[in-house]
Design an enzyme around this catalytic site. Structure first.
Site, PDB file in Angstrom:
ATOM      1  N   CYS A 104       0.825  -1.208   0.000  1.00  0.00           N
ATOM      2  CA  CYS A 104       0.000   0.000   0.000  1.00  0.00           C
ATOM      3  C   CYS A 104       0.861   1.261   0.000  1.00  0.00           C
ATOM      4  O   CYS A 104       0.570   2.211  -0.726  1.00  0.00           O
ATOM      5  CB  CYS A 104      -0.927  -0.003   1.209  1.00  0.00           C
ATOM      6  N   CYS A 206      -6.078  -2.748   7.713  1.00  0.00           N
ATOM      7  CA  CYS A 206      -7.173  -1.783   7.801  1.00  0.00           C
ATOM      8  C   CYS A 206      -8.435  -2.158   7.035  1.00  0.00           C
ATOM      9  O   CYS A 206      -9.487  -1.568   7.272  1.00  0.00           O
ATOM     10  CB  CYS A 206      -6.690  -0.410   7.303  1.00  0.00           C
TER      11      CYS A 206
END
Length: 373
Positions: A104, A206
């Site tokens: 990410c 997340c």
């Protein structure tokens, strides 16, 4: 300077924006809305302490109002699913254990921050990572930017940043790099950042609400949850697993293997035969690993020679001493003492003290029969 700050709504990014504003910078906040699991149970979603829950959205908006800064909201749900979630699931399906936060940072967070910063004509970007960037000169006299861990020993977030380029590091600020987490919480209360009485940050992935990936993998890889044999490395069957994606290299608990005096650890996942291999403590350790696609922060190590470094094989793990040998075709790290838990798909990050030299994705672990220095 004009600085674009990534503001998730967590206390770290919130204080980052506050500190930069205090220093007199022209601050603009940006908040990314990322993909969250639509198949997750509603009750689990309500318990979430992730970066896109209502509490963090409220906190980001409130901090922006306190500081009097603009907060941009950018929807990245489609890009995040394509570039992070799908590769994450594919890696687990293939028997590997990925680290989505490393990916990410490389393909979502910092690339998009830089793109947006250029669009807004900002001078720099900033995040709430506990890391430091130091400008120095190479042996050739060129300007280079070196990446260091934050000074708080309990935070090892530079691990996630080893893929960053010189271009990005040259324009990145880490205001929390010299602070301790306890100081950050104290400053946040002083400034008025809205925190619950017993604030706890989440260090979990997340995009699903649970702490561990088990339930998420069961929801999205149901076809891969086929039970199969658990065998020792000498092919003796000692139990049955519930689906290979649910296990990782080095795991001991949750194997449901009873009646054995010596603890067994996972050492291999064979997807082709749907077999989970285990070995007793001591026999489950390897003394070297290969990494693929290494990235070097300041300069690549000289080829064909060994240099003494330390390595982390997971974000919260300890540093292990050893020697790195960089070749054109492959990069190898030899551990001074054999270790367990070297999981293909995870990142091995290499350090010289508290400086991040570089890192790469673990391809496989092995124990060499002989070694030429």
């Amino acid at each position: 300077m004009k600085v674009l700050v990534a503001m998730s709504g967590g206390v770290d990014s919130s204080l980052t924006a506050c500190l930069l504003k205090e220093q007199g910078h022209d601050v603009i906040g940006v908040r990314f809305t990322i993909w969250s699991d639509p198949l997750a149970p509603p009750a689990a979603q309500l318990r979430s302490r992730k970066c896109c829950d209502p509490q963090t959205i409220y906190r980001a908006n409130t901090v922006a109002q306190i500081l009097g800064i603009k907060l941009l909201h950018i929807d990245l749900q489609k890009e995040f699913e394509q570039k992070i979630v799908r590769p994450f699931l594919a890696e687990y399906r293939s028997g590997r254990t990925p680290n989505p936060c490393v990916l990410c940072n490389r393909v979502i967070k910092f690339d998009l921050l830089m793109h947006k910063a250029h669009e807004l004509q900002c001078d720099a970007i900033a995040t709430g990572h506990y890391a430091r960037v130091v400008k120095s000169q190479s042996d050739a006299g060129e300007t280079v930017y070196r990446l260091f861990e934050g000074t708080d020993p309990s935070k090892s977030q530079a691990y996630f940043l080893y893929t960053l380029s010189q271009e990005i590091l040259a324009q990145t600020l880490f205001p929390l790099g010299t602070l301790k987490k306890t100081d950050v919480i104290a400053r946040a209360h002083t400034i008025g950042i809205p925190l619950p009485p017993e604030y706890e940050e989440s260090q979990d992935v997340c995009f699903y609400p649970e702490k561990e990936p088990k339930e998420f993998l069961q929801r999205h890889l149901s076809d891969a949850m086929t039970p199969g044999p658990i065998k020792t490395t000498d092919e003796r069957t000692v139990g049955e697993h519930k689906g290979l994606p649910l296990y990782t290299i080095g795991q001991r608990k949750g194997l449901n293997i009873g009646g054995l005096k010596i603890p067994l650890h996972v050492v291999k996942k064979d997807v082709a035969s749907n077999t989970l291999f285990v070995a007793p403590s001591g026999a489950d350790r390897e003394s070297a690993l290969y990494v693929k696609s290494p990235n070097w922060i300041a300069e690549a190590p000289a080829e064909g020679t060994e240099i003494s470094l330390q390595a982390r094989i997971c974000s919260q793990g300890q540093k292990y001493r050893g020697a790195l040998r960089h070749e054109r075709a492959q990069t190898t790290f030899y551990f001074t003492t054999p270790i367990r838990g070297i999981a293909p798909g995870q990142s091995a990050v290499f350090y010289n003290g508290d400086e991040v030299v570089g890192g790469g994705i673990i391809e496989r672990a092995f124990t060499p029969s002989k070694r030429n220095a």
